[in-house]
Design a protein around this motif. Structure first.
Motif, PDB file in Angstrom:
ATOM      1  N   GLU A  85       1.254  -1.255  -0.162  1.00 21.44           N
ATOM      2  CA  GLU A  85       0.196   0.384  -0.122  1.00 21.44           C
ATOM      3  C   GLU A  85       1.071   1.216  -0.509  1.00 21.44           C
ATOM      4  N   ASP A  87       4.100   1.467  -1.015  1.00 19.31           N
ATOM      5  CA  ASP A  87       4.893   1.599  -2.505  1.00 19.31           C
ATOM      6  C   ASP A  87       3.538   2.568  -3.376  1.00 19.31           C
ATOM      7  N   MET A  88       2.001   1.234  -3.308  1.00 20.27           N
ATOM      8  CA  MET A  88       1.200   2.246  -4.852  1.00 20.27           C
ATOM      9  C   MET A  88       0.634   3.458  -4.304  1.00 20.27           C
ATOM     10  N   ARG A  89       0.811   4.239  -2.952  1.00 23.30           N
ATOM     11  CA  ARG A  89       0.476   5.520  -2.728  1.00 23.30           C
ATOM     12  C   ARG A  89       1.975   6.421  -3.211  1.00 23.30           C
ATOM     13  N   GLY A  91       3.348   5.745  -6.037  1.00 26.40           N
ATOM     14  CA  GLY A  91       3.802   5.657  -7.595  1.00 26.40           C
ATOM     15  C   GLY A  91       4.241   4.532  -7.903  1.00 26.40           C
ATOM     16  N   ASP A  93       3.794   1.027  -8.667  1.00 23.57           N
ATOM     17  CA  ASP A  93       3.027  -0.041  -8.805  1.00 23.57           C
ATOM     18  C   ASP A  93       3.512  -1.151  -8.726  1.00 23.57           C
ATOM     19  N   SER A  94       4.472  -1.361  -9.581  1.00 30.20           N
ATOM     20  CA  SER A  94       5.809  -2.836 -10.270  1.00 30.20           C
ATOM     21  C   SER A  94       5.738  -3.055  -8.442  1.00 30.20           C
ATOM     22  N   GLY A  96       4.696  -2.289  -5.289  1.00 24.49           N
ATOM     23  CA  GLY A  96       3.674  -2.410  -4.699  1.00 24.49           C
ATOM     24  C   GLY A  96       3.282  -4.503  -4.757  1.00 24.49           C
ATOM     25  N   ALA A  97       2.897  -3.870  -6.192  1.00 20.14           N
ATOM     26  CA  ALA A  97       2.108  -5.879  -6.680  1.00 20.14           C
ATOM     27  C   ALA A  97       2.923  -6.734  -6.321  1.00 20.14           C
ATOM     28  N   LEU A 134      -4.806  -2.267  -9.054  1.00 23.85           N
ATOM     29  CA  LEU A 134      -4.387  -2.165  -9.938  1.00 23.85           C
ATOM     30  C   LEU A 134      -5.214  -3.450 -10.731  1.00 23.85           C
ATOM     31  N   ASP A 137      -6.465  -0.066 -12.731  1.00 22.69           N
ATOM     32  CA  ASP A 137      -5.125   1.075 -13.122  1.00 22.69           C
ATOM     33  C   ASP A 137      -5.048   0.448 -14.957  1.00 22.69           C
ATOM     34  N   GLN A 138      -4.908  -1.073 -15.073  1.00 24.65           N
ATOM     35  CA  GLN A 138      -4.834  -2.394 -16.169  1.00 24.65           C
ATOM     36  C   GLN A 138      -5.886  -2.583 -17.342  1.00 24.65           C
TER      37      GLN A 138
END
Length: 283
Positions: A85, A87-89, A91, A93-94, A96-97, A134, A137-138
């Motif tokens: 979470e 990491d995703m905040r 930006g 995303d990779s 975070g995933a 995620l 966003d995809q």
């Protein structure tokens, strides 16, 4: 926090003498997690992150020794989810995933009928909520909606069982807000208003029971949510509903100004909400 730090120091001394002692490792993980939560409540972010990292190291060791330890899986999954979470905040995303996938693997196979606020079901629901972000966003909106619906169903059971627990209540509000956004993206304005209203009601409920450190964040989110709902209601010709939502947004912005001062974001939000309120006939 000082008490736990002293206990950790003593345990670390025991750990050096008995590096393969399972009970010592388990206590180190437990005390590190308690300390991390306390450090976070004191805004000691770096200390909190360090302590969670130490807890994760001990939990991984325990799972290597006994891969079936349910509590260790849940606790390590929660740490991975929090890191994902974060990491995703930021930006990322990779990154975070990758952490989210690690959490999902830990939670795979665990029963989802645990209604304790910090149990397996809550972690599964939180992971599903992050996965939905995620997927959205995809461009995979159908899969994102399915993931969110599952997260909502799991969390509703926890909130019903523990109505005063703040974390499930907060998560349920966020999940409903995300679901409202997906409905809006799909052109389902009625669904957007329904889910968004549920999210707003849950946020108000959380403010009443006490949002703690999340109070400012929650009021800011609610101000934006009310503004979005007002805009959608206005576009559907529901002027009375729109006026109610814009008034709610104005009240939130005004509270934030009272609490935190006249920040530009707050004053602009207040002016915009008040203007929209007047436009739809509010008095």
């Amino acid at each position: 926090l000082e008490h736990f730090q002293l206990a950790l120091k003593d345990l670390q001394g025991v750990h050096k003498a008995l590096p393969d002692h399972i009970v010592v490792r388990s206590d180190l993980a437990r005390f590190s997690l308690h300390s991390a939560s306390l450090a976070e409540s004191l805004d000691r972010v770096d200390d909190s992150a360090r302590l969670r990292g130490e807890a994760a190291t001990h939990l991984r060791w325990l799972l290597e020794k006994n891969p079936q330890l349910k509590l260790a899986k849940i606790q390590l999954a929660e740490i991975e989810i929090m890191a994902a979470e974060s990491d995703m905040r930021a930006g990322l995303d990779s990154k975070g995933a990758t952490k989210l996938t690690a959490a999902e693997k830990l939670l795979a196979g665990l029963p989802s009928n645990d209604t304790t606020p910090g149990g397996a079901s809550m972690q599964i629901a939180t992971a599903k909520g992050l996965r939905a972000v995620l997927l959205r966003d995809q461009g995979k909106t159908t899969a994102a909606a399915k993931s969110l619906d599952e997260a909502i169903q799991l969390t509703e059971k926890i909130v019903t069982a523990h109505p005063a627990a703040s974390e499930p209540l907060y998560r349920l509000a966020v999940f409903n807000w995300q679901r409202a956004g997906l409905a809006g993206d799909a052109g389902d304005t009625s669904g957007e208003l329904k889910q968004g209203k549920q999210a707003a009601d849950l946020m108000q409920r959380l403010l009443k029971v006490g949002a703690g450190k999340r109070d400012t964040e929650l009021r800011r989110s609610l101000a934006y949510l009310y503004g979005d709902l007002g805009h959608t209601a206005s576009s559907k010709g529901k002027k009375s509903d729109a006026a109610t939502f814009f008034k709610g947004a104005s009240n939130m912005w005004q509270t934030l100004i009272t609490k935190n001062g006249k920040l530009e974001e707050y004053t602009e939000g207040l002016n915009w909400s008040q203007s929209r309120y007047k436009e739809v006939g509010g008095r």
